[in-house]
Design a protein around this motif. Structure first.
Motif, PDB file in Angstrom:
ATOM      1  N   GLY A  36       0.827  -1.213   0.000  1.00 58.17           N
ATOM      2  CA  GLY A  36       0.000   0.000   0.000  1.00 58.17           C
ATOM      3  C   GLY A  36       0.856   1.257   0.000  1.00 58.17           C
ATOM      4  O   GLY A  36       0.344   2.369  -0.027  1.00 58.17           O
ATOM      5  N   ILE A  37       2.165   1.082   0.069  1.00 61.43           N
ATOM      6  CA  ILE A  37       3.091   2.214   0.028  1.00 61.43           C
ATOM      7  C   ILE A  37       4.025   1.934  -1.151  1.00 61.43           C
ATOM      8  O   ILE A  37       4.912   1.085  -1.054  1.00 61.43           O
ATOM      9  CB  ILE A  37       3.873   2.337   1.354  1.00 61.43           C
ATOM     10  CG1 ILE A  37       2.885   2.526   2.514  1.00 61.43           C
ATOM     11  CG2 ILE A  37       4.881   3.469   1.306  1.00 61.43           C
ATOM     12  CD1 ILE A  37       3.510   2.540   3.879  1.00 61.43           C
ATOM     13  N   ALA A  38       3.785   2.610  -2.253  1.00 56.62           N
ATOM     14  CA  ALA A  38       4.475   2.263  -3.497  1.00 56.62           C
ATOM     15  C   ALA A  38       5.990   2.357  -3.360  1.00 56.62           C
ATOM     16  O   ALA A  38       6.727   1.539  -3.930  1.00 56.62           O
ATOM     17  CB  ALA A  38       3.993   3.173  -4.624  1.00 56.62           C
ATOM     18  N   GLU A  39       6.473   3.325  -2.601  1.00 52.06           N
ATOM     19  CA  GLU A  39       7.930   3.476  -2.459  1.00 52.06           C
ATOM     20  C   GLU A  39       8.529   2.301  -1.695  1.00 52.06           C
ATOM     21  O   GLU A  39       9.661   1.901  -1.949  1.00 52.06           O
ATOM     22  CB  GLU A  39       8.267   4.783  -1.741  1.00 52.06           C
ATOM     23  CG  GLU A  39       7.997   6.032  -2.559  1.00 52.06           C
ATOM     24  CD  GLU A  39       8.902   6.161  -3.774  1.00 52.06           C
ATOM     25  OE1 GLU A  39      10.098   6.361  -3.612  1.00 52.06           O
ATOM     26  OE2 GLU A  39       8.386   6.059  -4.894  1.00 52.06           O
ATOM     27  N   LEU A  40       7.768   1.734  -0.766  1.00 51.84           N
ATOM     28  CA  LEU A  40       8.249   0.558  -0.037  1.00 51.84           C
ATOM     29  C   LEU A  40       8.239  -0.660  -0.960  1.00 51.84           C
ATOM     30  O   LEU A  40       9.205  -1.432  -1.002  1.00 51.84           O
ATOM     31  CB  LEU A  40       7.383   0.315   1.206  1.00 51.84           C
ATOM     32  CG  LEU A  40       7.704  -0.939   2.025  1.00 51.84           C
ATOM     33  CD1 LEU A  40       9.130  -0.883   2.583  1.00 51.84           C
ATOM     34  CD2 LEU A  40       6.724  -1.121   3.170  1.00 51.84           C
ATOM     35  N   ARG A  56       8.573  -0.686  -4.111  1.00 51.81           N
ATOM     36  CA  ARG A  56       9.679  -0.518  -5.065  1.00 51.81           C
ATOM     37  C   ARG A  56      10.975  -1.074  -4.485  1.00 51.81           C
ATOM     38  O   ARG A  56      11.700  -1.811  -5.141  1.00 51.81           O
ATOM     39  CB  ARG A  56       9.837   0.978  -5.355  1.00 51.81           C
ATOM     40  CG  ARG A  56      11.087   1.352  -6.113  1.00 51.81           C
ATOM     41  CD  ARG A  56      11.333   2.848  -6.013  1.00 51.81           C
ATOM     42  NE  ARG A  56      10.329   3.616  -6.719  1.00 51.81           N
ATOM     43  CZ  ARG A  56      10.293   3.793  -8.045  1.00 51.81           C
ATOM     44  NH1 ARG A  56      11.249   3.281  -8.785  1.00 51.81           N
ATOM     45  NH2 ARG A  56       9.346   4.483  -8.603  1.00 51.81           N
ATOM     46  N   VAL A  57      11.247  -0.743  -3.235  1.00 44.59           N
ATOM     47  CA  VAL A  57      12.495  -1.183  -2.611  1.00 44.59           C
ATOM     48  C   VAL A  57      12.457  -2.673  -2.295  1.00 44.59           C
ATOM     49  O   VAL A  57      13.464  -3.371  -2.391  1.00 44.59           O
ATOM     50  CB  VAL A  57      12.782  -0.371  -1.325  1.00 44.59           C
ATOM     51  CG1 VAL A  57      14.133  -0.727  -0.761  1.00 44.59           C
ATOM     52  CG2 VAL A  57      12.724   1.106  -1.613  1.00 44.59           C
ATOM     53  N   GLY A 113      14.560  -8.972  -5.171  1.00 41.81           N
ATOM     54  CA  GLY A 113      14.589  -7.851  -6.106  1.00 41.81           C
ATOM     55  C   GLY A 113      15.956  -7.204  -6.120  1.00 41.81           C
ATOM     56  O   GLY A 113      16.899  -7.680  -5.483  1.00 41.81           O
ATOM     57  N   SER A 114      16.036  -6.100  -6.850  1.00 48.93           N
ATOM     58  CA  SER A 114      17.303  -5.405  -7.010  1.00 48.93           C
ATOM     59  C   SER A 114      17.624  -4.601  -5.750  1.00 48.93           C
ATOM     60  O   SER A 114      16.740  -4.208  -5.005  1.00 48.93           O
ATOM     61  CB  SER A 114      17.169  -4.479  -8.217  1.00 48.93           C
ATOM     62  OG  SER A 114      17.817  -3.273  -7.985  1.00 48.93           O
ATOM     63  N   VAL A 115      18.908  -4.385  -5.517  1.00 45.77           N
ATOM     64  CA  VAL A 115      19.268  -3.531  -4.390  1.00 45.77           C
ATOM     65  C   VAL A 115      19.576  -2.102  -4.855  1.00 45.77           C
ATOM     66  O   VAL A 115      20.033  -1.288  -4.088  1.00 45.77           O
ATOM     67  CB  VAL A 115      20.476  -4.078  -3.588  1.00 45.77           C
ATOM     68  CG1 VAL A 115      20.101  -5.333  -2.848  1.00 45.77           C
ATOM     69  CG2 VAL A 115      21.664  -4.314  -4.485  1.00 45.77           C
ATOM     70  N   SER A 125      15.757   2.647 -11.034  1.00 42.81           N
ATOM     71  CA  SER A 125      15.192   2.812 -12.362  1.00 42.81           C
ATOM     72  C   SER A 125      14.877   4.263 -12.673  1.00 42.81           C
ATOM     73  O   SER A 125      14.313   4.580 -13.703  1.00 42.81           O
ATOM     74  CB  SER A 125      13.928   1.961 -12.466  1.00 42.81           C
ATOM     75  OG  SER A 125      13.067   2.300 -11.402  1.00 42.81           O
ATOM     76  N   ARG A 126      15.199   5.174 -11.765  1.00 43.23           N
ATOM     77  CA  ARG A 126      14.834   6.572 -11.978  1.00 43.23           C
ATOM     78  C   ARG A 126      16.045   7.447 -12.242  1.00 43.23           C
ATOM     79  O   ARG A 126      17.127   7.195 -11.722  1.00 43.23           O
ATOM     80  CB  ARG A 126      14.123   7.114 -10.737  1.00 43.23           C
ATOM     81  CG  ARG A 126      12.790   6.471 -10.511  1.00 43.23           C
ATOM     82  CD  ARG A 126      12.071   7.091  -9.348  1.00 43.23           C
ATOM     83  NE  ARG A 126      12.614   6.665  -8.078  1.00 43.23           N
ATOM     84  CZ  ARG A 126      11.914   6.686  -6.946  1.00 43.23           C
ATOM     85  NH1 ARG A 126      10.682   7.125  -6.942  1.00 43.23           N
ATOM     86  NH2 ARG A 126      12.443   6.283  -5.835  1.00 43.23           N
TER      87      ARG A 126
END
Ligand code: TYD
Ligand code: MG
Length: 454
Positions: free
Chosen positions: A73-77, A79-80, A254-256, A300-301
């Motif tokens: 529910g927290i997109a930034e979390l 992502r990581v 996932g990626s670090v 990715s940004r």
């Protein structure tokens, strides 16, 4: 040759094994229960006693979606984490006190896209304090079960009863178990309790978050020893302002490279969805000397960040580099390259480097902008405004290609940068038109300086 032992003394009451006979089982305390048992028999009986007999299976038969994600529910979390909260996983969230670990765990507990229960265990704060924080964050928390204890003997029965899908432990430093020794708060206690909780989570298909305090210099004696036990290690970092960066130091799923960017405000952690301009400083007219804008990759940004350099005659007989956001070894190397290839005398100067917004930059594409900032600082010549720079600098003074150059150009243009100075694009990248007059492809530091300081 010494004969290998083929038997052990096994407690008929609890199954504990000892190499030597004892009158009393040290594990359960029963008297006269240790019985000589052949090793193979001991193994077999242990295996059949357990309900889940482990079995191997061909890799080809493994279902890749076996442990599925829950969106936090927290997109930034997400992502990581690499997409979301993996079921049957353990995540360590480290950071200095006050950085926002408890806030992140509480917000995740409230937002996670699951209908299951969430148990929030706090050994640090009272239920009242947590409720006050929840009120401030606008969290009602019907499905969050609170437990304020660090005692593993309190926690495990609660987990057995509540059967949560997500467990928050705040923090590992407050965990203890009478089984792991008399003194709470030792590394041993923390490891033992974390291990038990991780096992519980894996056996019950749940996900576990463990908050861990880390000291100022980022070195953690205790939690470091937990890193190999968990699937994912996230570190929360703060810059000088309100921004908080969440980085993965280890991630099995996932990626670090990805970072999560938040700001801490009135209502807790807010996501920063478009951080590309967060590290820029609004400036009108000509730039002061020593300022350059780098287009760097963070996961990715692409982010545009202002690099600031200051060069002053050395105070002592040895010149020094002061730079904590860009590795000072990298700063020294770029300074030496400028000295060698442009005859720019820096070795008898102290060099200060900073990044606006306090972001730590480890990406190699920052080097050309760093070189430009140092050159500008030493010569007093300002860089042209609205110019974004990317490129790796070799010791021979060449400007080397960087990953995803076209993406950097695109982001810079979107943010109305008028010029882009960078390496020759990779042959694979054809999106940038070579005829675009605002894009300057440079091959070495000399030609870069010619373009930038004409
Ligand atoms: P906290 O989550 O308690 O940090 P940690 O668990 O890592 O020690 O958050 C600490 C800081 O965040 C605290 O100084 C108060 C601040 N804060 C806000 O500014 N706004 C908020 O809405 C919340 C909940 C905290
Ligand atoms: Mg806390």
């Amino acid at each position: 040759m010494k004969k290998q032992k083929t038997f052990v003394y096994r407690c008929s009451s609890c199954g504990h094994e000892e190499p030597k006979w004892l009158g009393r089982c040290p594990d359960c305390g029963e008297w006269n229960t240790l019985i000589e048992t052949a090793l193979n028999a001991a193994r077999n009986s242990r295996a059949s006693a357990g309900k889940n007999i482990p079995q191997s299976l061909p890799l080809s038969a493994v279902d890749p979606h076996e442990g599925s994600w829950i969106k936090s529910g927290i997109a930034e979390l997400d992502r990581v984490l690499g997409g979301g909260i993996m079921r049957r996983s353990a995540v360590l969230v480290g950071g200095e006190p006050g950085i926002g670990k408890s806030t992140l765990l509480l917000q995740t507990a409230a937002m996670a896209e699951t209908k299951g229960r969430i148990v929030y265990v706090s050994g640090e704060e009272s239920a009242g304090q947590i409720k006050m924080r929840a009120n401030r964050l606008g969290i009602s928390g019907e499905r969050i079960e609170m437990l304020c204890s660090g005692n593993l003997d309190d926690i495990l029965p609660i987990l057995d009863a509540a059967k949560p899908v997500i467990i928050m432990i705040d923090s590992v430093q407050t965990l203890y178990s009478p089984e792991a020794g008399l003194v709470p708060g030792t590394v041993n206690q923390m490891k033992f309790c974390s291990f038990e909780l991780i096992n519980w989570a894996k056996e019950h298909d749940a996900s576990l978050f463990l908050a861990a305090h880390v000291t100022k210099d980022g070195i953690i004696a205790g939690p470091k020893t937990l890193e190999h036990m968990v699937d994912t290690v996230l570190y929360f970092e703060q810059n000088d302002g309100d921004s908080r960066f969440l980085r993965a130091a280890k991630n099995r799923f996932g990626s670090v490279d990805e970072i999560g960017i938040f700001t801490m405000g009135e209502r807790g952690l807010q996501m920063v969805e478009d951080p590309s301009v967060l590290f820029l400083v609004n400036r009108e007219g000509t730039l002061p000397p020593g300022i350059a804008t780098a287009a760097v990759l963070e996961g990715s940004r692409t982010l545009l960040v202002e690099i600031q350099a200051l060069v002053v005659p050395a105070k002592g007989s040895i010149s020094r580099v002061f730079s904590d956001k860009i590795d000072s070894g990298r700063v020294s190397r770029v300074a030496a390259t400028l000295e060698k290839h442009l005859n720019l005398r820096l070795s008898d100067h102290d060099v200060y480097v900073n990044v606006a917004g306090g972001m730590r930059i480890a990406e190699v594409g920052v080097e050309l902008a760093l070189a430009a900032a140092l050159y500008s600082a030493k010569t007093g010549l300002p860089l042209p405004s609205k110019t974004a720079i990317a490129g790796e600098l070799s010791l021979a003074g060449e400007v080397r290609p960087v990953r995803r150059n076209a993406g950097r150009v695109k982001t810079a243009k979107n943010l109305s940068f008028e010029q882009f100075v960078g390496p020759n694009p990779d042959t694979g990248e054809t999106e940038t038109s070579p005829k675009d007059a605002s894009i300057h492809n440079v091959t070495d530091i000399k030609s870069a300086v010619k373009v930038l300081f004409k």
